[in-house]
Design a protein around this motif. Structure first.
Motif, PDB file in Angstrom:
ATOM      1  N   ALA A 165       2.320   2.198   3.895  1.00 52.44           N
ATOM      2  CA  ALA A 165       2.242   0.713   3.611  1.00 52.44           C
ATOM      3  C   ALA A 165       1.654  -0.015   4.899  1.00 52.44           C
ATOM      4  O   ALA A 165       0.879  -0.953   4.863  1.00 52.44           O
ATOM      5  CB  ALA A 165       3.863   0.049   3.504  1.00 52.44           C
ATOM      6  N   PHE A 166       2.095   0.456   6.041  1.00 51.22           N
ATOM      7  CA  PHE A 166       1.443  -0.029   7.256  1.00 51.22           C
ATOM      8  C   PHE A 166       0.174   0.201   7.441  1.00 51.22           C
ATOM      9  O   PHE A 166      -0.554  -0.723   8.077  1.00 51.22           O
ATOM     10  CB  PHE A 166       2.440   0.549   8.784  1.00 51.22           C
ATOM     11  N   ARG A 167      -0.238   1.381   6.990  1.00 49.91           N
ATOM     12  CA  ARG A 167      -1.704   1.521   7.004  1.00 49.91           C
ATOM     13  C   ARG A 167      -2.562   0.487   6.353  1.00 49.91           C
ATOM     14  O   ARG A 167      -3.365  -0.004   6.534  1.00 49.91           O
ATOM     15  CB  ARG A 167      -1.885   3.063   6.551  1.00 49.91           C
ATOM     16  N   ALA A 168      -1.787   0.474   5.117  1.00 52.56           N
ATOM     17  CA  ALA A 168      -2.459  -0.500   4.121  1.00 52.56           C
ATOM     18  C   ALA A 168      -2.677  -2.049   4.785  1.00 52.56           C
ATOM     19  O   ALA A 168      -3.558  -2.676   4.753  1.00 52.56           O
ATOM     20  CB  ALA A 168      -1.874  -0.715   2.866  1.00 52.56           C
ATOM     21  N   ILE A 169      -1.700  -2.409   5.508  1.00 52.97           N
ATOM     22  CA  ILE A 169      -1.467  -3.674   6.106  1.00 52.97           C
ATOM     23  C   ILE A 169      -2.558  -3.665   7.396  1.00 52.97           C
ATOM     24  O   ILE A 169      -3.377  -4.700   7.371  1.00 52.97           O
ATOM     25  CB  ILE A 169      -0.113  -3.933   6.620  1.00 52.97           C
ATOM     26  N   ALA A 170      -2.699  -2.521   7.889  1.00 54.29           N
ATOM     27  CA  ALA A 170      -3.399  -2.779   9.130  1.00 54.29           C
ATOM     28  C   ALA A 170      -4.940  -2.568   8.541  1.00 54.29           C
ATOM     29  O   ALA A 170      -5.825  -2.984   9.162  1.00 54.29           O
ATOM     30  CB  ALA A 170      -3.355  -1.388   9.984  1.00 54.29           C
ATOM     31  N   ALA A 171      -4.819  -2.005   7.454  1.00 54.77           N
ATOM     32  CA  ALA A 171      -6.499  -1.975   6.925  1.00 54.77           C
ATOM     33  C   ALA A 171      -7.116  -3.470   6.779  1.00 54.77           C
ATOM     34  O   ALA A 171      -8.209  -3.365   6.716  1.00 54.77           O
ATOM     35  CB  ALA A 171      -6.318  -1.117   5.928  1.00 54.77           C
ATOM     36  N   ALA A 214      -4.751 -13.589   0.545  1.00 51.62           N
ATOM     37  CA  ALA A 214      -4.287 -12.995   1.441  1.00 51.62           C
ATOM     38  C   ALA A 214      -3.514 -11.449   0.866  1.00 51.62           C
ATOM     39  O   ALA A 214      -3.372 -11.524  -0.445  1.00 51.62           O
ATOM     40  CB  ALA A 214      -3.197 -13.886   1.915  1.00 51.62           C
ATOM     41  N   LEU A 215      -3.248 -10.583   1.725  1.00 53.48           N
ATOM     42  CA  LEU A 215      -2.636  -9.634   1.166  1.00 53.48           C
ATOM     43  C   LEU A 215      -1.278 -10.066   1.549  1.00 53.48           C
ATOM     44  O   LEU A 215      -0.725 -10.274   2.531  1.00 53.48           O
ATOM     45  CB  LEU A 215      -2.947  -8.232   2.189  1.00 53.48           C
ATOM     46  N   LYS A 216      -0.505  -9.951   0.497  1.00 59.85           N
ATOM     47  CA  LYS A 216       0.829 -10.702   0.391  1.00 59.85           C
ATOM     48  C   LYS A 216       1.913  -9.588   0.594  1.00 59.85           C
ATOM     49  O   LYS A 216       1.998  -8.476  -0.075  1.00 59.85           O
ATOM     50  CB  LYS A 216       1.122 -11.276  -0.785  1.00 59.85           C
ATOM     51  N   VAL A 217       2.507  -9.515   1.671  1.00 61.98           N
ATOM     52  CA  VAL A 217       3.646  -8.542   2.150  1.00 61.98           C
ATOM     53  C   VAL A 217       5.152  -9.097   2.036  1.00 61.98           C
ATOM     54  O   VAL A 217       5.426 -10.118   2.752  1.00 61.98           O
ATOM     55  CB  VAL A 217       3.344  -8.184   3.523  1.00 61.98           C
ATOM     56  N   ALA A 236       5.185 -11.156  -6.617  1.00 55.79           N
ATOM     57  CA  ALA A 236       3.953 -11.625  -6.645  1.00 55.79           C
ATOM     58  C   ALA A 236       3.226 -10.820  -5.414  1.00 55.79           C
ATOM     59  O   ALA A 236       2.211 -11.128  -5.074  1.00 55.79           O
ATOM     60  CB  ALA A 236       4.039 -13.124  -6.241  1.00 55.79           C
ATOM     61  N   ALA A 237       3.995  -9.843  -4.744  1.00 55.21           N
ATOM     62  CA  ALA A 237       3.531  -9.180  -3.354  1.00 55.21           C
ATOM     63  C   ALA A 237       2.645  -8.024  -3.708  1.00 55.21           C
ATOM     64  O   ALA A 237       2.530  -7.418  -4.932  1.00 55.21           O
ATOM     65  CB  ALA A 237       4.830  -8.877  -2.901  1.00 55.21           C
ATOM     66  N   ASP A 238       1.835  -7.630  -2.826  1.00 56.29           N
ATOM     67  CA  ASP A 238       1.022  -6.673  -2.912  1.00 56.29           C
ATOM     68  C   ASP A 238       1.538  -5.320  -2.245  1.00 56.29           C
ATOM     69  O   ASP A 238       1.627  -4.376  -2.677  1.00 56.29           O
ATOM     70  CB  ASP A 238      -0.563  -6.828  -2.027  1.00 56.29           C
ATOM     71  N   ILE A 239       2.503  -5.916  -1.200  1.00 56.78           N
ATOM     72  CA  ILE A 239       3.195  -4.772  -0.673  1.00 56.78           C
ATOM     73  C   ILE A 239       4.666  -5.154  -0.437  1.00 56.78           C
ATOM     74  O   ILE A 239       4.719  -6.192  -0.275  1.00 56.78           O
ATOM     75  CB  ILE A 239       2.629  -4.362   0.828  1.00 56.78           C
ATOM     76  N   VAL A 240       5.733  -4.213  -0.928  1.00 56.08           N
ATOM     77  CA  VAL A 240       6.905  -4.524  -0.735  1.00 56.08           C
ATOM     78  C   VAL A 240       7.687  -3.812   0.187  1.00 56.08           C
ATOM     79  O   VAL A 240       7.696  -2.639   0.194  1.00 56.08           O
ATOM     80  CB  VAL A 240       7.689  -4.456  -2.062  1.00 56.08           C
TER      81      VAL A 240
END
Ligand code: SF4
Ligand code: FES
Ligand code: FES
Lengths: 222, 669
Positions: free
Chosen positions: B292-298, B517-520, B532-536
């Motif tokens: 998840a963190f990698r995806a957010i950093a990406a 946006a990437l929604k976390v 609705a989120a992309d990452i939970v």
């Protein structure tokens, strides 16, 4: 009293009583009753109004009258008070019938003086006519209730039927009263003892003899 | 000030005190069942008997006897002892003594007092009476055979709640407590009778047979179901919160809490986010924290990141997010999820300035756009008290069923521009006039015109500030103090088109507006936000983390952690801290104490328990005119206002039975 309970709420009950309003005469009476109480204390009129409503239901059903739930709700709205408070009052006092009764509500006193003077026989008389405590006979004529002291102990035993008291009863005398009522006639109210007027001593005076001619202060004798 | 002697000790008591209060002041315990500080005096249980001279030579009910000068009161005489034993014996005559199967066991006044003041045994061997079960709704479980007829429940619903629905039918031995026709108790505070009932006649239905009080860990906490910040005690066993009870705080919730605050907690174990999820091909799939963190950093958002805080979030979480965004170079933070954009440069203008306890003293109140019963049931209790003391109350907005005498002035807000003379005169002539603005008023831009009215009526005067805003979100005032607001509201965030959106327990946001946006979502329940989120990222609910909350009157309060969050869920601040590492920035704290210290350093008021000082009201804008209408309020369903409540089986049951069941019935009639 333990099995006293408001007649269950049902669509039929609502259909029959949901539209209850004062009839013309009672409309005026209700107004007059409410006006007796000071401004802001109109709720105090709930007791006389419950009685009035019970009587109106009685007229409409040709019974002694009772208080269906929708009628209590009507009263609550009429006096602008919560209906639970109306129900509390109605369920507290046994003279409000919260379930249907018959044409005549026979209330036999079952407290000690009346029992000593033979109220059991009176109940027996009632049973013989098919009455059962807490029930209305199939012909809708009689409802039987055993009640506590009605304040007529001097002329015990007694029975109250609708608004009238019948005192100094025996099984036979009660039979006569009930027969008359059943025929639609009005028996003599009060004592049924021949020669007695009200609750004066039945025979020679036995107590408070000094009171006969004038007021007497007994306190020094205590 | 009458002087009395209690057991030989002379004390002075306030005028108007009762003998019972005098005894308490002297430090003597007087057993009681029917007497309750916050209810009227009934004097019907007789447990509080004491010996009083001068007076008749018999024990007297101390709760109903005024303390008078020169009274000699004894609570320790033989007469008192015998009287208590006698009353206790009578009370137990018809009591079933079914303590082993009674939920009140261990916290029952009857149990405790019969041990302390009763005889060892009973001389009664007749049949006991029994009372049929009474239905009181989905929250209150009844066992009316246990009832001792103290009538506390009757007095509570009549006096405090203002909803007359419980009564005592029949009389004497046959007396029975019931709701009208055994209908469900139907108001927002109904379950407080469970606490009031001194015996096990009224107990909690959802908590039935769950635990004994001595098994529970008790944690002091703050309720988040509305913005009042009721003080609560969270009772837990192991990892599960079993129940919530009110704590006494006269400034906030007195002794009550709303049914939602009390019963939403079964939602804490349902629909929980206890794993990390990442959306792959449109579907959320399980993942690890690292992924998840990698995806957010990406997404390489850089400074193009925004954060929205939800309604239940604590200050620390918001502060951690603010620091994270600050480190990334962004100030796009907002907490008013639904798009409100009232000015927040002066917090006094959006605060409940009279204080919750203070509103009781108001003698004229204008409420604009607030369904108070649903938005803050405990404030409704205060308003009822004010009305009982003679306050005139006017409301603008769609009508709702008030529990106090009040007049609705219509839905049209323009009425504020031209109030009827008598309203104007009442407000002008009042000694302590107050205005209360609700969420619907804020949303309709009524803040400026209300401030103008406030100025005209001199709402702020010596020792009194009657300008009040009633929020609905527990997080709101804290968020505003932390600067979690943009001048244009959430629209500013949308306009900035961030590449990364952090939703901190934010479920009411219209996520479609952030489609680039990437929604976390960092939160605890699988509700609208997670959907609705992309990452939970699984976070903690209010019972699972320590936190600072600021209620609608600006009162800073602290909650403790009662239990651990389930599964992989973490305390929210640790997630944000880890995210900082993943994004290669530093936020300046590594532990919760450090975080709190940093927060207090920035907003010192958050470090002091109690009312924050927001200074004076802003000057009114000349010519501010109200417009629009308030045909509806934000809360559509009292029982389902937040993700925890929406997950709660109990709240759902309440909603369908108490709110919608009624509709069904009415439609059928
Ligand atoms: S139910 Fe409880 S609170 Fe209500 S009268 Fe009975 S004992 Fe008192
Ligand atoms: S006992 Fe029957 S009337 Fe008094
Ligand atoms: S506490 Fe005094 S009579 Fe109940």
């Amino acid at each position: 009293m333990a099995d006293r309970a408001p007649h269950p709420d049902s669509p039929e009950l609502r259909a029959r009583w949901g539209n209850f309003i004062w009839n013309e005469a009672n409309q005026a009476k209700a107004k007059e009753i409410v006006a007796r109480y000071p401004e802001g204390r109109q709720r105090s009129a709930v007791m006389p109004l419950l009685d009035l409503a019970q009587r109106q239901v009685g007229e409409e059903t040709n019974t002694q009258g009772w208080l269906p739930i929708p009628v209590m709700e009507y009263l609550a709205a009429y006096l602008d008070m919560p209906v639970i408070r109306v129900l509390e009052v109605a369920s507290f006092y046994t003279m409000y019938n919260i379930a249907p009764v018959g044409r005549f509500h026979v209330q036999v006193c079952g407290t000690t003086p009346c029992v000593l003077r033979g109220s059991d026989d009176l109940l027996e008389t009632c049973y013989k006519r098919g009455m059962k405590q807490g029930h209305t006979t199939a012909d809708g004529l009689w409802t039987l209730t055993e009640v506590e002291c009605m304040g007529n102990c001097a002329t015990a035993p007694m029975v109250q039927i609708n608004d009238a008291n019948y005192e100094d009863l025996t099984a036979d005398r009660l039979d006569v009263v009930l027969d008359l009522l059943a025929r639609g006639e009005q028996p003599k109210e009060g004592t049924q003892e021949p020669g007695r007027h009200t609750s004066e001593p039945a025979n020679a005076l036995s107590t408070l003899k000094d009171m006969v001619t004038e007021n007497h202060d007994y306190r020094s004798a205590w | 000030m009458p002087k009395v002697t209690v057991d030989g000790q002379e004390i002075e008591v306030p005028a108007g005190a009762t003998v019972l209060q005098a005894c308490e002041l002297a430090g003597k315990e007087v057993p009681r069942f029917c007497y309750h500080e916050r209810l009227s005096i009934a004097g019907n249980c007789r447990m509080c008997l004491v010996e009083v001279k001068p007076g008749p030579p018999k024990p007297q009910a101390s709760c109903a006897l005024p303390a008078a000068d020169g009274q000699e009161i004894r609570t320790d005489s033989e007469m008192v002892k015998k009287a208590r034993e006698g009353v206790m014996e009578f009370l137990l005559i018809n009591h079933p003594l079914d303590c082993p199967i009674c939920d009140q066991g261990g916290e029952c006044d009857l149990q405790d007092q019969s041990v302390a003041y009763g005889r060892g045994g009973s001389r009664y061997d007749e049949n006991k009476r029994a009372v049929t079960e009474k239905y009181m709704g989905p929250l209150i479980k009844t066992a009316m055979t246990r009832c001792i007829h103290c009538t506390r429940c009757v007095r509570f619903s009549e006096e405090v709640a203002g909803v007359d629905e419980i009564g005592a039918l029949y009389r004497g031995e046959n007396m029975q407590i019931t709701t009208y026709l055994e209908r469900a108790a139907e108001h927002e505070l109904s379950a407080n009778v469970i606490d009031l009932c001194p015996v096990g006649a009224l107990t909690s239905r959802p908590y039935a047979y769950e635990a004994r009080p001595w098994e529970l860990k008790k944690t002091l906490s703050i309720d988040v179901s509305d913005a009042v910040g009721a003080n609560i005690r969270v009772d837990s066993r192991g990892r599960e919160v079993l129940r919530v009870l009110p704590r006494i705080n006269d400034d906030v919730n007195e002794e009550w809490i709303s049914d939602k605050a009390r019963f939403q907690v079964d939602g804490l174990t349902r629909r929980r986010l206890d794993k990390v999820w990442i959306r792959k091909d449109g579907k959320l799939a399980r993942a690890s924290w690292d992924e998840a963190f990698r995806a957010i950093a990406a997404v390489n958002a850089g400074a193009s990141v925004a954060a929205v805080a939800g309604d239940l979030v604590d200050c620390e979480t918001m502060f951690a997010a603010k620091k994270l965004l600050g480190a990334l170079g962004s100030t796009l933070i907002e907490s008013r999820q639904t798009g409100m954009s009232y000015p927040v440069d002066n917090l006094a203008a959006v605060n409940f300035n009279s204080t919750l306890a203070g509103i009781e003293e108001a003698d004229a109140i204008l409420i604009v756009g607030s369904h108070i019963r649903w938005e803050a049931p405990l404030v409704n209790v205060r308003l009822r008290k004010a009305a009982k003391r003679g306050a005139k109350i006017f409301l603008v907005g769609a009508e709702w069923e008030t529990t106090f005498a009040a007049e609705f002035l219509g839905e049209d807000l323009t009425v504020l521009n031209n109030l009827p003379d008598y309203v104007n005169d009442t407000m002008k002539g009042a000694e302590r006039p107050a205005v209360i603005l609700g969420g619907a008023a804020l949303a309709n831009g009524a803040l400026a015109p209300a401030l103008a009215l406030a100025e005209g009526w001199n709402l702020v005067r010596e020792g009194w500030n009657g300008f009040n805003v009633l929020h609905m979100a527990a997080a709101r005032m804290g968020a505003l103090m932390l600067g979690f607001a943009q001048a244009g509201g959430i629209a500013d965030l949308i306009a900035a088109k961030p590449k990364l959106l952090l939703a901190l327990g934010a479920d009411e946001v219209n996520f479609a507006t952030f489609d680039g946006a990437l929604k976390v979502y960092i939160g605890h329940h699988g509700d609208k936000g997670a959907a609705a989120a992309d990452i939970v990222l699984p976070g903690s609910a209010y019972t699972e983390k320590p936190g600072t909350y600021v209620n609608t009157e600006g009162r800073v309060q602290y909650a403790d952690k009662a239990v651990f969050a389930p599964g992989d869920a973490r305390e929210d601040w640790t997630i944000l801290r880890a995210l900082a590492d993943a994004l290669g920035v530093t936020v300046g704290f590594d532990s919760f104490p450090q975080l709190r210290a940093a927060m207090v350093a920035e907003v010192p008021a958050l470090g002091v328990e109690g009312l924050a000082n927001y200074g004076a009201l802003p000057a009114a804008v000349a010519g501010a005119k109200a417009e629009g209408r308030i045909a509806a309020y934000p809360i559509k369903d009292f029982y389902l206002t937040n993700p925890i409540a929406r997950s709660s089986a109990t709240m759902q049951e309440c909603s369908s039975e108490l709110l919608h069941g009624e509709d069904v019935l009415e439609a059928a009639e």
